[in-house]
Design a protein around this motif. Structure first.
Motif, PDB file in Angstrom:
ATOM      1  N   ASN A 199      -1.491   6.681   4.945  1.00  0.00           N
ATOM      2  CA  ASN A 199      -2.897   6.552   5.724  1.00  0.00           C
ATOM      3  C   ASN A 199      -3.323   5.161   5.572  1.00  0.00           C
ATOM      4  O   ASN A 199      -3.680   4.403   6.653  1.00  0.00           O
ATOM      5  N   GLU A 200      -3.250   4.517   4.235  1.00  0.00           N
ATOM      6  CA  GLU A 200      -3.714   3.209   4.010  1.00  0.00           C
ATOM      7  C   GLU A 200      -2.892   2.054   4.653  1.00  0.00           C
ATOM      8  O   GLU A 200      -3.679   1.270   5.228  1.00  0.00           O
ATOM      9  N   ARG A 201      -1.719   2.256   4.886  1.00  0.00           N
ATOM     10  CA  ARG A 201      -0.879   1.448   5.394  1.00  0.00           C
ATOM     11  C   ARG A 201      -1.106   1.431   7.005  1.00  0.00           C
ATOM     12  O   ARG A 201      -1.313   0.212   7.552  1.00  0.00           O
ATOM     13  N   ASN A 202      -1.161   2.549   7.557  1.00  0.00           N
ATOM     14  CA  ASN A 202      -1.652   2.509   9.016  1.00  0.00           C
ATOM     15  C   ASN A 202      -3.020   1.712   9.225  1.00  0.00           C
ATOM     16  O   ASN A 202      -3.036   1.166  10.399  1.00  0.00           O
ATOM     17  N   ARG A 203      -4.039   2.247   8.242  1.00  0.00           N
ATOM     18  CA  ARG A 203      -5.200   1.166   8.470  1.00  0.00           C
ATOM     19  C   ARG A 203      -5.424  -0.150   8.612  1.00  0.00           C
ATOM     20  O   ARG A 203      -5.695  -0.561   9.402  1.00  0.00           O
ATOM     21  N   LYS A 204      -4.197  -0.563   7.524  1.00  0.00           N
ATOM     22  CA  LYS A 204      -4.294  -2.133   7.126  1.00  0.00           C
ATOM     23  C   LYS A 204      -3.466  -2.742   8.363  1.00  0.00           C
ATOM     24  O   LYS A 204      -3.843  -3.750   8.949  1.00  0.00           O
ATOM     25  N   GLU A 221      -5.903  -3.214  11.229  1.00  0.00           N
ATOM     26  CA  GLU A 221      -7.001  -4.111  11.086  1.00  0.00           C
ATOM     27  C   GLU A 221      -6.150  -5.370  11.298  1.00  0.00           C
ATOM     28  O   GLU A 221      -6.713  -6.567  12.004  1.00  0.00           O
ATOM     29  N   GLU A 275       0.109   4.552  -0.080  1.00  0.00           N
ATOM     30  CA  GLU A 275      -0.163   5.556   0.647  1.00  0.00           C
ATOM     31  C   GLU A 275      -0.034   5.356   2.117  1.00  0.00           C
ATOM     32  O   GLU A 275      -0.637   4.344   2.654  1.00  0.00           O
ATOM     33  N   TYR A 315       1.132  -1.089  -0.063  1.00  0.00           N
ATOM     34  CA  TYR A 315       0.050   0.051   0.109  1.00  0.00           C
ATOM     35  C   TYR A 315       0.737   1.140   0.167  1.00  0.00           C
ATOM     36  O   TYR A 315       1.652   1.405   1.162  1.00  0.00           O
TER      37      TYR A 315
END
Length: 603
Positions: A591-596, A599, A589, A587
Motif C-alpha cells: 500500500n505504501e509503494r502504491n501511495r508513493k 505521489e 508494504e 517501501y
C-alpha cells in the motif's frame, strides 16, 4: 652513498604485473632458501587475490649490483585512478608491461598518459611471448603508436624494449631466443632509468600514501624530494588550507625487501615511512621548521558516480553482521576517505543516509565488498551518474567502451550499445576476434555488461575508461521487466515456485527465508507483481497417479555484487550483509509503494 632507482610498474589487469614483481623478488634472494611463500606476494588482500586485480598500490625494494631499486606496484584499473596518480609522483621511470597478444589496453593508456605527462622514462616489457597466437612485433608497433598519440617526447619514444615470459622467469631483447634469467630487466632498469633528481635546498617530502598500525597509528609514506630527514627532528607539516603545524618525527623506516627497516636518517631520492605525525592528509608536505616551502598538491580526477549508503532496516537486520548502526557506518565511510583519495562522502539531512561519490561501479563495489567482509550490514541505492552544468547546459560523463567479441556476435553488441546512446568509433579485426570501440554515456554502461555477456554467451571482453564531460545525450531505456516481490515472510516452497514459473524467473531457491517486500525474481512483463511463494501443497490422504506432478524448477539466477548494483531500479535497495546480498523494495508494504508511486506521478 648507494645508488637508488624508483620505478613504477604499469599494466592492464591480468597482463602479469604482480607475477613479474614476484620473479624480481625471488631473483634478488629476499627470501631464505627454506622460507615458505605464496605466489602473488604483493596482492596480499583477499579481494585482490580472488579478483586477480591490484587495488592498492604497494612498495617493495630489491638490491642488485650495489643499487637499491624501489618498485611501486600500481593498480591497472581506471576506477583506482586516485591510487595511480599519487604513487607515480614517487617514481623516476615506469615499466610498461604489455601482453604479447592483447597489446596495450584502455586501462594501460590511462595510467601511461599520466606517467608520460609527469616526464617519466619508460621501459617496455612485452610479456607472455610463450602464448599461442602472440604477435610481439605488432604489439611493439602498437605501443609506439600509443605513446605517440599520448604526446610522448622524443626521448620517451626512444624506449628500450624487452620481451619475455614472467611466468617462465626470463626476459631478453629478442623474443625468438629465450634465455633463463630475469636479470636483463634489472640491468635495463639500472641503465635506462635515471637516478632521482636531487634539488638543493631545505627538507621537502610530499605524503603520497599512508599505512596504519595498531601500535603507532597512522604512518605517512612518501619520497624525500630535498634534504635529509632525521629521526627525532622537528619539521613543519603544511596542510591543504594553508595551516602550518610543528611536528616531531618519532621513527623513520625505509622499504627493504617486503618489509621496512628502521633508520636514523633518509636522504633525498629515497622512499620512506614516517611515524609520529598526527592529523596529516595525503598531499600534505613535510618541510623545514624555519622556512617551510610547500610542494604543489596532487590533483585527482573527479568522481563520476554516486550511491546512497544507508543502515540496514530490513526485517533481517542485525542477524548476520557485527556493525549495524549509523554511527558505525559513518565512522567507516569517513575513515575510508582518508586513504581513498578518489572517494568523497557527504552527509544528508537524514543521519542514517550518506551519499558516497566514486570513480565507477567497480570502485564503489570494492568498498562495499571490503565493508561486508569486515562485518558491516548496510543498504545501497541505485548508482547515479553525476551531472555538471557547463555554460548553462547539462553535461554528463562520457566513457570510451572497448569490446573484443567473436565476429558472429559483434552485431548484437553494436545493437545493445547503440540502444544506450553509444556511437561506434572503431570496428576492426584483432586475431580471430572483432575489436569494437564506442563513445557511450556512463549511464549507458550501468547494466550493459550483463546484457552483453548474455548476448555473446559470455565470450565478450569489455573495458571502459572515462574520457570527458559532454552535453546530455537524452534518455536511455533502463530495465524493461518488472520485479516479482514476496508477499509475506517465511520460507519459500518448491511447490509455489513451480506454479509461478510462467510469471518470470526467480533469484531464490526453495527453503530460503524471505521477508515481505523482498525482490525475489524478474517478472516477464514490465510491471511489478506481488506473489505468494510460501504456500505449500494441500495435503490429503488421497493419492492418484498423474495428479501428483513432480516439481521441475529452473535454477535460481544468482548475482555478483556488481551485477546486483547494476540491476536494481530506482525504487529498490540492495541489502548487503556479511553472508547475503538481497534485493528489496525501499517501501516493503504494498500500500505504501502504491501511495508513493502516485505521489511521484502527481509531481
Amino acid at each position: 652513498m648507494q645508488s637508488i632507482r624508483n620505478i613504477a610498474i604499469i599494466a592492464h589487469v591480468d597482463h602479469g604485473k604482480t607475477t613479474l614483481v614476484d620473479k624480481i623478488i625471488h631473483a634478488s634472494k629476499i627470501f631464505r632458501e627454506n622460507q615458505q611463500f605464496e605466489d602473488l606476494i604483493l596482492d596480499n588482500n583477499d579481494l585482490e587475490r580472488e579478483r586477480g586485480i591490484t587495488i592498492l598500490s604497494k612498495n617493495v625494494s630489491v638490491r642488485y649490483k650495489d643499487h637499491k631499486i624501489n618498485i611501486i606496484d600500481t593498480p591497472g584499473h581506471a576506477d583506482f585512478g586516485g591510487e595511480v596518480e599519487r604513487v607515480l609522483k614517487m617514481a623516476d621511470g615506469v615499466i610498461l608491461l604489455v601482453d604479447a597478444f592483447e597489446g596495450p589496453m584502455p586501462q594501460t593508456r590511462f595510467v601511461l598518459g599520466k606517467a608520460l605527462a609527469l616526464g617519466l622514462t619508460p621501459i617496455v616489457v612485452i610479456n607472455k611471448v610463450d602464448k599461442e597466437n602472440c604477435r610481439p612485433d605488432e604489439v611493439h608497433e602498437a605501443v609506439f603508436d600509443l605513446m605517440f598519440n599520448l604526446d610522448a617526447t622524443e626521448e620517451q619514444l626512444e624506449f628500450f624494449t624487452l620481451y619475455g615470459s614472467a611466468k617462465n622467469n626470463w626476459m631478453g631483447p629478442d623474443w625468438k631466443n629465450p634465455n633463463d634469467s630475469i636479470f636483463p630487466l634489472l640491468d635495463a632498469i639500472i641503465e635506462y632509468i635515471p637516478e632521482p633528481k636531487i634539488d638543493q635546498g631545505t627538507v621537502q617530502m610530499q605524503i603520497t600514501s599512508l599505512d596504519y598500525s595498531n601500535f603507532v597509528g597512522r604512518i605517512a609514506i612518501g619520497r624525500v624530494k630535498r634534504g635529509t630527514i632525521k629521526d627525532g627532528s622537528q619539521l613543519s607539516l603544511c596542510k591543504a588550507d594553508g595551516v602550518i603545524k610543528k611536528v616531531k618525527i618519532k621513527e623513520l623506516h625505509v622499504f627493504e625487501g617486503l618489509g621496512k627497516n628502521k633508520v636514523s636518517e633518509v636522504l633525498a631520492g629515497d622512499i620512506c615511512a614516517v611515524t609520529g605525525i598526527e592529523d596529516f592528509e595525503i598531499g600534505d608536505t613535510l618541510a623545514d621548521l624555519e622556512n617551510p616551502e610547500v610542494l604543489p598538491r596532487i590533483s585527482i580526477d573527479e568522481p563520476t558516480m554516486n550511491m546512497l549508503f544507508t543502515i540496514n532496516n530490513s526485517p533481517f537486520f542485525g542477524k548476520e553482521g557485527k556493525f549495524v548502526t549509523s554511527r558505525h557506518l559513518r565512522d567507516r565511510l569517513f575513515k575510508e576517505t582518508e586513504k581513498n583519495l578518489a572517494l568523497k562522502v557527504e552527509t544528508t539531512d537524514n543521519e542514517d543516509k550518506f551519499l558516497v561519490y566514486g570513480r565507477g561501479i567497480l570502485h564503489l563495489s570494492i568498498l562495499i565488498e571490503t565493508m561486508r567482509r569486515e562485518g558491516y550490514e548496510l543498504q545501497v541505492g541505485q548508482p547515479q551518474v553525476i551531472y555538471k552544468i557547463i555554460d548553462g547546459m547539462r553535461h554528463e560523463p562520457i566513457e570510451t567502451l572497448y569490446v573484443d567479441v567473436p565476429e558472429t556476435t559483434a552485431g548484437k553488441v553494436i545493437e545493445l550499445a547503440t540502444q544506450r546512446k553509444g556511437e561506434l568509433l572503431v570496428m576492426e579485426p584483432k586475431g580471430d576476434l572483432q575489436h569494437l570501440e564506442f563513445k557511450i554515456p556512463s549511464r549507458g554502461l550501468i547494466g550493459l555488461r550483463n546484457n552483453v555477456l548474455t548476448a555473446t554467451q559470455g565470450e565478450a571482453i569489455m573495458n571502459h575508461r572515462f574520457t570527458a564531460y559532454e552535453p546530455f545525450k537524452g534518455s536511455i531505456p533502463g530495465r524493461i521487466n518488472g520485479s516479482l516481490i514476496s508477499m509475506e515472510g517465511g520460507q519459500c516452497t518448491a511447490y509455489a515456485i513451480d506454479k509461478l514459473q510462467d510469471r518470470g524467473f526467480f533469484f531464490v531457491d526453495p527453503g530460503e527465508e524471505l521477508y515481505g517486500g523482498q525482490v525475489i525474481g524478474e517478472h516477464s512483463r514490465d510491471n511489478d507483481i506481488v506473489v505468494n511463494v510460501q504456500k505449500g501443497k494441500k495435503l490429503t490422504n488421497m493419492r492418484a497417479s498423474g495428479s501428483d506432478d513432480n516439481t521441475k524448477i529452473a535454477p535460481a539466477k544468482k548475482f555478483s555484487l556488481e551485477e546486483a548494483m547494476e540491476y536494481i531500479q530506482k525504487d529498490e535497495y540492495l541489502e548487503i550483509t556479511p553472508k547475503s546480498i538481497r534485493m528489496r523494495k525501499i517501501y516493503l508494504e504494498e500500500n505504501e509503494r502504491n501511495r508513493k508511486s502516485k505521489e511521484q506521478q502527481a509531481l
